[in-house]
Write a protein that holds these residues in place. Structure first.
Motif, PDB file in Angstrom:
ATOM      1  N   THR A   8       0.836  -1.207   0.000  1.00  0.00           N
ATOM      2  CA  THR A   8       0.000   0.000   0.000  1.00  0.00           C
ATOM      3  C   THR A   8       0.868   1.253   0.000  1.00  0.00           C
ATOM      4  O   THR A   8       0.597   2.205  -0.741  1.00  0.00           O
ATOM      5  N   GLN A  20      -7.668   5.210  -0.310  1.00  0.00           N
ATOM      6  CA  GLN A  20      -9.018   4.672  -0.116  1.00  0.00           C
ATOM      7  C   GLN A  20      -9.396   3.654  -1.195  1.00  0.00           C
ATOM      8  O   GLN A  20     -10.342   2.899  -1.013  1.00  0.00           O
ATOM      9  N   GLU A  21      -8.653   3.612  -2.292  1.00  0.00           N
ATOM     10  CA  GLU A  21      -8.935   2.637  -3.352  1.00  0.00           C
ATOM     11  C   GLU A  21      -8.196   1.316  -3.133  1.00  0.00           C
ATOM     12  O   GLU A  21      -8.489   0.323  -3.790  1.00  0.00           O
ATOM     13  N   SER A  23      -7.289  -2.045  -1.521  1.00  0.00           N
ATOM     14  CA  SER A  23      -7.825  -3.108  -0.669  1.00  0.00           C
ATOM     15  C   SER A  23      -7.172  -4.411  -1.110  1.00  0.00           C
ATOM     16  O   SER A  23      -6.746  -4.538  -2.262  1.00  0.00           O
ATOM     17  N   GLU A  25      -8.336  -7.167  -2.006  1.00  0.00           N
ATOM     18  CA  GLU A  25      -9.000  -7.840  -3.119  1.00  0.00           C
ATOM     19  C   GLU A  25      -8.857  -7.093  -4.451  1.00  0.00           C
ATOM     20  O   GLU A  25      -9.120  -7.650  -5.512  1.00  0.00           O
ATOM     21  N   SER A  63      -4.232  -9.714  -7.750  1.00  0.00           N
ATOM     22  CA  SER A  63      -4.787  -8.954  -6.622  1.00  0.00           C
ATOM     23  C   SER A  63      -3.647  -8.508  -5.713  1.00  0.00           C
ATOM     24  O   SER A  63      -2.559  -9.099  -5.709  1.00  0.00           O
ATOM     25  N   LYS A  65      -3.597  -8.845  -2.607  1.00  0.00           N
ATOM     26  CA  LYS A  65      -3.401  -9.940  -1.655  1.00  0.00           C
ATOM     27  C   LYS A  65      -2.376 -10.937  -2.205  1.00  0.00           C
ATOM     28  O   LYS A  65      -1.499 -11.400  -1.471  1.00  0.00           O
TER      29      LYS A  65
END
Length: 83
Positions: A8, A20-21, A23, A25, A63, A65
């Motif tokens: 991030t 904020q975008e 994540s 996933e 992703s 993740k």
């Protein structure tokens, strides 16, 4: 620091992705990064954290993740070899 936070940090600082975008996933494509940017991200992660990532895996449909898992596995592997 956990790999998802490290990822991030790189995305928000180097690639100017709004925090904020981001994540776990989200895919790189979701964040507006194309295939060239995906390779650049892998190279940045390698330089920043001193790991080796196979950039053939760097595709826009990955992703965060999945990328974080690759990063964490590499960092864990390096720690095992550090005296």
């Amino acid at each position: 620091m956990h790999a998802i936070q490290q990822l991030t940090d790189v995305l928000t600082s180097t690639f100017r992705v709004p925090a904020q975008e981001v994540s776990p996933e989200a895919t790189l494509d979701d964040l507006g990064l194309d295939s060239l940017a995906a390779v650049e991200l892998f190279m940045t992660l390698q330089d920043t954290y001193g790991v080796t990532l196979d950039d053939t895996h760097a595709t826009p449909d990955m992703s965060l993740k999945d990328i974080a898992r690759l990063l964490q596995n590499q960092m864990d592997g390096q720690q095992e070899h550090t005296p």
